[in-house]
Design a protein around this motif. Structure first.
Motif, PDB file in Angstrom:
ATOM      1  N   HIS A 119       0.870  -1.182   0.000  1.00 31.83           N
ATOM      2  CA  HIS A 119       0.000   0.000   0.000  1.00 31.83           C
ATOM      3  C   HIS A 119       0.901   1.224   0.000  1.00 31.83           C
ATOM      4  CE1 HIS A 119      -3.716  -2.192   1.355  1.00 31.83           C
ATOM      5  NE2 HIS A 119      -2.763  -3.089   1.580  1.00 31.83           N
ATOM      6  N   ASP A 124      -5.423   3.794   2.341  1.00 33.23           N
ATOM      7  CA  ASP A 124      -6.847   3.489   2.255  1.00 33.23           C
ATOM      8  C   ASP A 124      -7.067   2.437   3.347  1.00 33.23           C
ATOM      9  OD1 ASP A 124      -9.214   2.241   1.753  1.00 33.23           O
ATOM     10  OD2 ASP A 124      -9.022   2.280  -0.422  1.00 33.23           O
ATOM     11  N   SER A 125      -7.569   2.875   4.505  1.00 34.14           N
ATOM     12  CA  SER A 125      -7.581   1.980   5.669  1.00 34.14           C
ATOM     13  C   SER A 125      -8.472   0.764   5.439  1.00 34.14           C
ATOM     14  CB  SER A 125      -7.982   2.734   6.929  1.00 34.14           C
ATOM     15  OG  SER A 125      -9.238   3.323   6.731  1.00 34.14           O
ATOM     16  N   ALA A 126      -9.564   0.937   4.710  1.00 33.94           N
ATOM     17  CA  ALA A 126     -10.466  -0.206   4.485  1.00 33.94           C
ATOM     18  C   ALA A 126      -9.737  -1.274   3.673  1.00 33.94           C
ATOM     19  CB  ALA A 126     -11.721   0.256   3.759  1.00 33.94           C
ATOM     20  N   ARG A 127      -8.992  -0.832   2.653  1.00 34.73           N
ATOM     21  CA  ARG A 127      -8.279  -1.811   1.824  1.00 34.73           C
ATOM     22  C   ARG A 127      -7.164  -2.486   2.641  1.00 34.73           C
ATOM     23  NH1 ARG A 127      -4.639  -3.314  -2.178  1.00 34.73           N
ATOM     24  NH2 ARG A 127      -3.149  -1.627  -2.066  1.00 34.73           N
ATOM     25  N   ARG A 129      -7.180  -3.059   5.868  1.00 34.53           N
ATOM     26  CA  ARG A 129      -7.795  -4.049   6.774  1.00 34.53           C
ATOM     27  C   ARG A 129      -8.149  -5.317   5.996  1.00 34.53           C
ATOM     28  NH1 ARG A 129     -10.134   0.505   9.229  1.00 34.53           N
ATOM     29  NH2 ARG A 129     -12.052   0.297   8.053  1.00 34.53           N
ATOM     30  N   HIS A 130      -8.643  -5.105   4.785  1.00 35.34           N
ATOM     31  CA  HIS A 130      -9.026  -6.256   3.955  1.00 35.34           C
ATOM     32  C   HIS A 130      -7.783  -7.115   3.659  1.00 35.34           C
ATOM     33  CE1 HIS A 130     -11.196  -8.504   0.907  1.00 35.34           C
ATOM     34  NE2 HIS A 130     -10.129  -8.349   0.136  1.00 35.34           N
TER      35      HIS A 130
END
Ligand SMILES: Nc1ncnc2c1ncn2[C@@H]1O[C@H](COP(=O)(O)OP(=O)(O)OP(=O)(O)O)[C@@H](O)[C@H]1O
Length: 487
Positions: A119, A124-127, A129-130
């Motif tokens: 990253h 992009d915190s959601a990505r 975490r995914h």
């Protein structure tokens, strides 16, 4: 809810910046923060972690300076990181970096070779975490108890290309850190899988350098306490005067220099496993305290008047015959029986020489950073010399010889003299003494057992104790004929 644990290794920025950077980004994750490679290595030794987040803070000198501006210092740091990641290749690494790092060849290579995703800032915190969840899932799949062992192909190959064009299959890479596919090692893997879920103490016996600590780690990693700490203590290395306080902790003022309360190693293993290596060297006085700990699951710090409950599984190891130590009065018999609930024997390297090519390839790859780039693998003569040697120092000796060869070899292939083994290849028709000795030992035991005698009689005739006979039977994979008959 199960805890999701993550190693966060931040390099190139002040250590204090890390908690701020990650603040609120990863709810539900327990973060083990490391601000240096040494720190990360320490965390990896004491905890069972499978996912690592690499925060690479190296920034170019200024806008526009991108590629060329990655300074020599950064390149050196990346080279050091490369060596570290090679060593800890079983972790799923995810990189977070500034885009210019990826335009630099060393940065691109490092992320491309070692990380399963990357990253760039801003995050992009959601990505993220995914990705982390995905990596943890993959790691859980990989953690299935000892994956299938490598299949030897018709040409003697094992999968993808190793140092000799042999394959290091995924199975070899991921069987914990233990490498080996001989019947003796397979038997050991089976025993590890059986003892791991039990809560009882384990005693591991094996010559020095056979891999007892790795076996203990493998048991821990497959136990219910895998998410807890793995604390390794070398009982032979603790200073006698400090042993009590090191293991059990102390209260402030308990003795001169005890400036504050301090928990001992047993307490720091709470929720996990304590590995007591060289248990035979534990002073008698401490043996009594350890016995109390095993019986009561509590420890009393030096100077304390109340004990603390500690839930840690004990795995002990010894390279000396503890039974003989009991007979000499150097080891408490009650502690021996308490520790010896489940026992494993790690076979000596000379008893599993078919593992040598696999191990040699494994260490060739593991210490790749130390080798000259032109080096391609082992010559036939070197492989024969490995087989001809008796390996008194076991796997540790093999590692040392290979590391020496990686540095000393002048040609494209490692030669026997690079390994310090010139002249040790077994000449045709003559078996090395180690192998002959092992075979003779096995034959003597089998010979005694087939005549329908009791274990006590067989032990007496062989001139060993019954416990030693059981240990030797486990070492050679010989089952108890009386038990087999009664089935
Ligand atoms: N089967 C194996 N596969 C890969 N590496 C191994 C294996 N066995 C041992 N090693 C490596 O060999 C070295 C020695 O192993 P370890 O320290 O576990 O041995 P030990 O039996 O505990 O020795 P000691 O009795 O001296 O404490 C370590 O670097 C370990 O990683």
């Amino acid at each position: 809810m199960t805890t999701k644990t993550l190693l966060c290794l931040s390099l190139g920025a002040p250590a204090s910046a890390m908690p701020r950077q990650l603040d609120g980004l990863l709810p539900g994750w327990e973060l083990c923060l490391a601000a240096s490679l040494r720190d990360a290595a320490r965390q990896l030794r004491s905890r069972s972690l499978s996912v690592g987040l690499l925060l690479l803070e190296y920034e170019p000198a200024g806008p526009g300076a991108a590629v060329a501006a990655i300074a020599a210092a950064t390149a050196a740091a990346l080279a050091e990181l490369d060596a570290f990641l090679r060593q800890h290749h079983w972790l799923h690494w995810i990189a977070v970096c500034h885009r210019p790092l990826l335009q630099h060849e060393a940065g691109r290579k490092l992320v491309g070779e070692h990380c399963c995703d990357f990253h760039t800032w801003p995050l992009d915190s959601a990505r993220l975490r995914h990705t982390l969840g995905h990596a943890l899932g993959l790691a859980a799949l990989r953690a299935v108890p000892f994956p299938p062992l490598p299949q030897r192909g018709t040409n003697g190959s094992y999968g993808t290309s190793g140092a000799n064009g042999r394959h290091e299959s995924a199975a070899v890479q991921t069987a914990g850190q233990l490498v080996g596919h001989t019947p003796a090692m397979r038997r050991l893997y089976g025993q590890i899988a059986r003892v791991a879920p039990a809560d009882a103490a384990v005693l591991i016996w094996g010559e020095s350098g056979t891999g007892k600590e790795l076996v203990a780690q493998a048991i821990h990693a497959r136990s219910a306490a895998a998410a807890g700490p793995f604390v390794a203590v070398n009982c032979a290395a603790i200073a006698p005067g400090l042993a009590q306080s090191e293991l059990f902790g102390h209260m402030r003022g308990a003795f001169t220099g005890a400036a504050q309360d301090r928990r001992g190693l047993l307490e720091s293993a709470d929720g996990g496993t304590i590995f007591l290596d060289e248990i035979g060297d534990l002073p008698l006085e401490l043996q009594a305290n350890l016995l109390r700990f095993l019986q009561e699951k509590s420890v009393l710090r030096v100077g304390a008047n109340r004990s603390v409950l500690v839930n840690a599984r004990v795995i002990a190891a010894s390279h000396v015959d503890l039974e003989a130590a009991v007979a000499r009065g150097a080891f408490r018999q009650d502690l021996y029986y308490r520790l010896n609930v489940l026992s494993l024997v790690v076979p000596a390297l000379r008893e599993r020489k078919d593992d040598l090519p696999l191990l040699a390839d494994h260490f060739f790859e593991r210490y790749a950073a130390e080798r000259a780039p032109r080096l391609r693998g082992y010559s036939g003569a070197a492989l024969a010399a490995l087989r001809g040697h008796d390996w008194p120092g076991n796997v540790r000796e093999l590692i040392n010889r290979i590391r020496r060869a990686l540095i000393m070899a002048e040609g494209r292939l490692i030669q026997p003299e690079d390994l310090g083994l010139a002249g040790t290849a077994a000449p045709d028709g003559c078996e090395p003494l180690g192998g002959a000795r092992v075979r003779a030992e096995r034959q003597a035991i089998e010979g005694g057992l087939v005549q329908g005698k009791s274990m006590t009689q067989v032990a007496e005739e062989l001139g060993v104790s019954r416990m030693t006979l059981y240990r030797l039977m486990a070492k050679h994979g010989i089952s108890n004929p009386a038990r087999a008959r009664s089935k």
